[in-house]
Scaffold this motif. Structure first.
Motif, PDB file in Angstrom:
ATOM      1  N   THR A 145       7.033 -36.059  22.568  1.00  0.00           N
ATOM      2  CA  THR A 145       8.063 -35.063  22.898  1.00  0.00           C
ATOM      3  C   THR A 145       7.739 -33.688  22.323  1.00  0.00           C
ATOM      4  O   THR A 145       8.322 -32.682  22.739  1.00  0.00           O
ATOM      5  CB  THR A 145       9.434 -35.513  22.376  1.00  0.00           C
ATOM      6  OG1 THR A 145       9.415 -35.535  20.929  1.00  0.00           O
ATOM      7  CG2 THR A 145       9.790 -36.892  22.900  1.00  0.00           C
ATOM      8  N   GLY A 146       6.860 -33.649  21.339  1.00  0.00           N
ATOM      9  CA  GLY A 146       6.519 -32.378  20.710  1.00  0.00           C
ATOM     10  C   GLY A 146       7.547 -31.906  19.697  1.00  0.00           C
ATOM     11  O   GLY A 146       7.448 -30.782  19.191  1.00  0.00           O
ATOM     12  N   LEU A 147       8.534 -32.735  19.378  1.00  0.00           N
ATOM     13  CA  LEU A 147       9.573 -32.363  18.417  1.00  0.00           C
ATOM     14  C   LEU A 147       9.137 -32.678  16.995  1.00  0.00           C
ATOM     15  O   LEU A 147       8.229 -33.491  16.770  1.00  0.00           O
ATOM     16  CB  LEU A 147      10.875 -33.108  18.734  1.00  0.00           C
ATOM     17  CG  LEU A 147      11.513 -32.815  20.093  1.00  0.00           C
ATOM     18  CD1 LEU A 147      12.671 -33.767  20.354  1.00  0.00           C
ATOM     19  CD2 LEU A 147      11.990 -31.366  20.152  1.00  0.00           C
ATOM     20  N   GLU A 148       9.791 -32.052  16.046  1.00  0.00           N
ATOM     21  CA  GLU A 148       9.540 -32.315  14.642  1.00  0.00           C
ATOM     22  C   GLU A 148      10.679 -33.141  14.056  1.00  0.00           C
ATOM     23  O   GLU A 148      11.786 -33.172  14.593  1.00  0.00           O
ATOM     24  CB  GLU A 148       9.406 -30.996  13.869  1.00  0.00           C
ATOM     25  CG  GLU A 148       8.234 -30.139  14.306  1.00  0.00           C
ATOM     26  CD  GLU A 148       8.133 -28.871  13.486  1.00  0.00           C
ATOM     27  OE1 GLU A 148       9.044 -28.624  12.670  1.00  0.00           O
ATOM     28  OE2 GLU A 148       7.150 -28.124  13.672  1.00  0.00           O
ATOM     29  N   HIS A 149      10.387 -33.793  12.930  1.00  0.00           N
ATOM     30  CA  HIS A 149      11.408 -34.591  12.246  1.00  0.00           C
ATOM     31  C   HIS A 149      12.320 -33.664  11.442  1.00  0.00           C
ATOM     32  O   HIS A 149      12.203 -33.534  10.226  1.00  0.00           O
ATOM     33  CB  HIS A 149      10.752 -35.629  11.324  1.00  0.00           C
ATOM     34  CG  HIS A 149      10.084 -36.743  12.070  1.00  0.00           C
ATOM     35  ND1 HIS A 149      10.782 -37.735  12.699  1.00  0.00           N
ATOM     36  CD2 HIS A 149       8.762 -36.993  12.301  1.00  0.00           C
ATOM     37  CE1 HIS A 149       9.941 -38.582  13.279  1.00  0.00           C
ATOM     38  NE2 HIS A 149       8.702 -38.151  13.054  1.00  0.00           N
ATOM     39  N   ASN A 150      13.229 -33.035  12.139  1.00  0.00           N
ATOM     40  CA  ASN A 150      14.123 -32.069  11.526  1.00  0.00           C
ATOM     41  C   ASN A 150      15.564 -32.576  11.604  1.00  0.00           C
ATOM     42  O   ASN A 150      16.149 -32.642  12.693  1.00  0.00           O
ATOM     43  CB  ASN A 150      14.002 -30.725  12.249  1.00  0.00           C
ATOM     44  CG  ASN A 150      14.934 -29.668  11.668  1.00  0.00           C
ATOM     45  OD1 ASN A 150      15.513 -29.855  10.597  1.00  0.00           O
ATOM     46  ND2 ASN A 150      15.066 -28.558  12.374  1.00  0.00           N
ATOM     47  N   PRO A 151      16.165 -32.947  10.467  1.00  0.00           N
ATOM     48  CA  PRO A 151      17.534 -33.475  10.507  1.00  0.00           C
ATOM     49  C   PRO A 151      18.569 -32.447  10.940  1.00  0.00           C
ATOM     50  O   PRO A 151      19.691 -32.818  11.297  1.00  0.00           O
ATOM     51  CB  PRO A 151      17.775 -33.927   9.060  1.00  0.00           C
ATOM     52  CG  PRO A 151      16.820 -33.129   8.238  1.00  0.00           C
ATOM     53  CD  PRO A 151      15.613 -32.943   9.098  1.00  0.00           C
ATOM     54  N   ASP A 152      18.217 -31.169  10.926  1.00  0.00           N
ATOM     55  CA  ASP A 152      19.148 -30.130  11.364  1.00  0.00           C
ATOM     56  C   ASP A 152      19.073 -29.876  12.864  1.00  0.00           C
ATOM     57  O   ASP A 152      19.841 -29.069  13.394  1.00  0.00           O
ATOM     58  CB  ASP A 152      18.854 -28.818  10.616  1.00  0.00           C
ATOM     59  CG  ASP A 152      19.086 -28.956   9.117  1.00  0.00           C
ATOM     60  OD1 ASP A 152      20.025 -29.686   8.738  1.00  0.00           O
ATOM     61  OD2 ASP A 152      18.320 -28.359   8.348  1.00  0.00           O
ATOM     62  N   SER A 153      18.162 -30.555  13.545  1.00  0.00           N
ATOM     63  CA  SER A 153      17.997 -30.385  14.983  1.00  0.00           C
ATOM     64  C   SER A 153      18.748 -31.490  15.724  1.00  0.00           C
ATOM     65  O   SER A 153      18.405 -32.668  15.603  1.00  0.00           O
ATOM     66  CB  SER A 153      16.508 -30.408  15.370  1.00  0.00           C
ATOM     67  OG  SER A 153      16.348 -30.467  16.769  1.00  0.00           O
ATOM     68  N   TRP A 154      19.761 -31.104  16.495  1.00  0.00           N
ATOM     69  CA  TRP A 154      20.539 -32.090  17.252  1.00  0.00           C
ATOM     70  C   TRP A 154      19.671 -32.831  18.254  1.00  0.00           C
ATOM     71  O   TRP A 154      19.744 -34.057  18.366  1.00  0.00           O
ATOM     72  CB  TRP A 154      21.682 -31.383  17.983  1.00  0.00           C
ATOM     73  CG  TRP A 154      22.536 -32.309  18.808  1.00  0.00           C
ATOM     74  CD1 TRP A 154      23.594 -33.050  18.383  1.00  0.00           C
ATOM     75  CD2 TRP A 154      22.383 -32.587  20.211  1.00  0.00           C
ATOM     76  NE1 TRP A 154      24.117 -33.786  19.437  1.00  0.00           N
ATOM     77  CE2 TRP A 154      23.402 -33.508  20.566  1.00  0.00           C
ATOM     78  CE3 TRP A 154      21.505 -32.136  21.198  1.00  0.00           C
ATOM     79  CZ2 TRP A 154      23.545 -33.986  21.866  1.00  0.00           C
ATOM     80  CZ3 TRP A 154      21.641 -32.621  22.490  1.00  0.00           C
ATOM     81  CH2 TRP A 154      22.650 -33.532  22.810  1.00  0.00           C
ATOM     82  N   ILE A 155      18.816 -32.123  18.963  1.00  0.00           N
ATOM     83  CA  ILE A 155      17.994 -32.759  19.983  1.00  0.00           C
ATOM     84  C   ILE A 155      16.966 -33.688  19.356  1.00  0.00           C
ATOM     85  O   ILE A 155      16.668 -34.772  19.884  1.00  0.00           O
ATOM     86  CB  ILE A 155      17.297 -31.696  20.878  1.00  0.00           C
ATOM     87  CG1 ILE A 155      16.589 -32.355  22.041  1.00  0.00           C
ATOM     88  CG2 ILE A 155      16.328 -30.854  20.072  1.00  0.00           C
ATOM     89  CD1 ILE A 155      17.489 -33.055  23.013  1.00  0.00           C
ATOM     90  N   SER A 156      16.413 -33.312  18.198  1.00  0.00           N
ATOM     91  CA  SER A 156      15.460 -34.173  17.517  1.00  0.00           C
ATOM     92  C   SER A 156      16.127 -35.470  17.076  1.00  0.00           C
ATOM     93  O   SER A 156      15.566 -36.564  17.238  1.00  0.00           O
ATOM     94  CB  SER A 156      14.867 -33.452  16.298  1.00  0.00           C
ATOM     95  OG  SER A 156      14.007 -34.315  15.575  1.00  0.00           O
TER      96      SER A 156
END
Length: 417
Positions: free
Chosen positions: A102-113
């Motif tokens: 998906t190209g996303l990072e493990h960011n707990p502040d990101s709703w989509i992640s």
């Protein structure tokens, strides 16, 4: 839609008696009635007509689970991203491979992640559940020559929501297979089972594969190497003598848990049962539509609150290994663990619950009392609600029997005078 309706009508003779695919009629009937209203309708003035059939009843229950499904996706991803951001390693399997695509990072502040990562863990469990359980339902429908009942729509959704995110998929298949076979089909199918199939499946996994269902490494979707994250109840139950509730809460997740956080569901636990708020939204929908029994829900809470208040008063008189859990306040009991989820969606199962109006009060109070007793006095099962509901399922026919017998005796006495 007319084209689809025409196609179904065209192939229907093949599935009727005498057709080439006669034995597969339950599969055709399930697809037809899922897409369209059943063509067979009662006629005349001798029938009570109601548009709320079994299919719509089950669909309403699934709709009531939408808030919990949302939390299963978001909180599963949030808990994993939170721990990975703190230094934990991601799982080294297909889950992480799919997430990297998906190209996303493990960011707990990101709703989509959080949502995407949670879906990567939740959807495979749901797909396996529906595939295995649905296949068993189909096989029994073909053998018994009757339609596929929509009851599995609910069981198939409830089961993934009460599992930890790290559960191996083969255990999901074994568990739901056991739940559908032993918990329902051997008794005749939907409407004839006296145990909740989803809870039966979970109980089987709970006792057969305890490490994967209750271990400290099961509740967060990260690599178990070097990480330990028990549920709130697990931390409280294992706290040494003299630990305060505040200190125990500070140990959960390594960053502390507040009552509001537990109420909202921002804690570790089974994928879909952590949020009391989501369960309350589902309860409001079930009560408004007349599907769920508010008597059972309220009586479960009354039984749990009364028992926990009683145990708080006598906590010092008992020598148990978990004194902190024995003296836990009712407002904490109601927001941690799966109490809210079990009360709203499991205890109210219309098939395995008590049927009589008075019996529902006794049934719910019994579950509430047993939940707190198992949590506080029993040393091996800090959750409690699962075993309490199964115990209530077993006792429900007896409760109804005594309620009906009391009504009969009262009427006999009235007419005798």
């Amino acid at each position: 839609m007319k084209f689809l309706r025409g196609m179904l009508d065209k192939v229907e003779p093949m599935f009727l008696e005498g057709g080439k695919l006669e034995r597969l009629y339950p599969l055709y009937e399930a697809a037809d009635t899922f897409l369209y209203t059943p063509p067979d309708r009662a006629k005349g003035l001798t029938h009570v007509r109601d548009g709320l059939d079994l299919k719509r009843t089950m669909i309403f229950v699934v709709l009531s689970l939408i808030p919990c499904i949302y939390m299963a996706l978001w909180n599963t991803g949030y808990q994993a991203n939170l721990q990975i951001a703190a230094g934990a390693a991601p799982v080294a399997d297909f889950h992480e491979s799919l997430f990297e695509m998906t190209g996303l990072e493990h960011n707990p502040d990101s709703w989509i992640s959080n949502m995407i990562l949670g879906a990567i863990f939740f959807l495979p469990v749901y797909i396996v559940t529906m595939t295995v359980g649905g296949t068993i339902e189909l096989i029994f429908s073909i053998v018994r020559k009757h339609e596929i009942n929509e009851g599995f729509l609910v069981s198939g959704m409830l089961f993934p929501l009460i599992l930890p995110p790290t559960i191996p998929l083969w255990q999901v298949a074994v568990g739901i297979g056991f739940g559908v076979l032993v918990g329902k089909e051997v008794f005749g199918g939907t409407g004839k089972n006296f145990l909740n199939p989803a809870l039966t499946a979970r109980a089987f996994l709970y006792f057969s594969y305890a490490t994967d269902m209750t271990g400290d490494k099961a509740w967060t979707a990260v690599s178990p190497d070097g990480f330990s994250g028990a549920t709130t109840l697990g931390v409280v139950a294992s706290s040494p003598v003299g630990t305060t509730m505040q200190d125990a809460m500070a140990q959960v997740d390594g960053h502390g848990v507040t009552w509001l956080g537990a109420f909202m569901g921002w804690i570790q636990g089974s994928m879909g049962e952590t949020s009391v708020l989501a369960c309350l939204l589902g309860a409001a929908f079930l009560i408004a539509t007349g599907i769920g029994s508010w008597r059972i829900m309220l009586s479960c809470v009354i039984g749990a609150v009364a028992t926990s208040f009683l145990l708080m008063g006598v906590a010092g008189a008992f020598d148990v290994s978990n004194p902190l859990l024995l003296g836990m306040s009712p407002w904490w009991h109601l927001v941690i663990g799966g109490f809210a989820f079990g009360t709203v969606f499991m205890a109210t199962d219309p098939v395995s619950a008590a049927m009589t109006t008075t019996g529902k009060w006794f049934y719910g109070i019994l579950i509430g009392v047993m939940t707190i007793l198992i949590r506080s006095v029993g040393t091996a099962f800090p959750e409690g609600i699962m075993l309490a509901i199964l115990f209530g399922n077993v006792m429900a026919p007896l409760i109804d029997y005594f309620v009906l017998q009391a009504n009969i005796n009262r009427r006999k006495a009235r007419y005798a005078t």
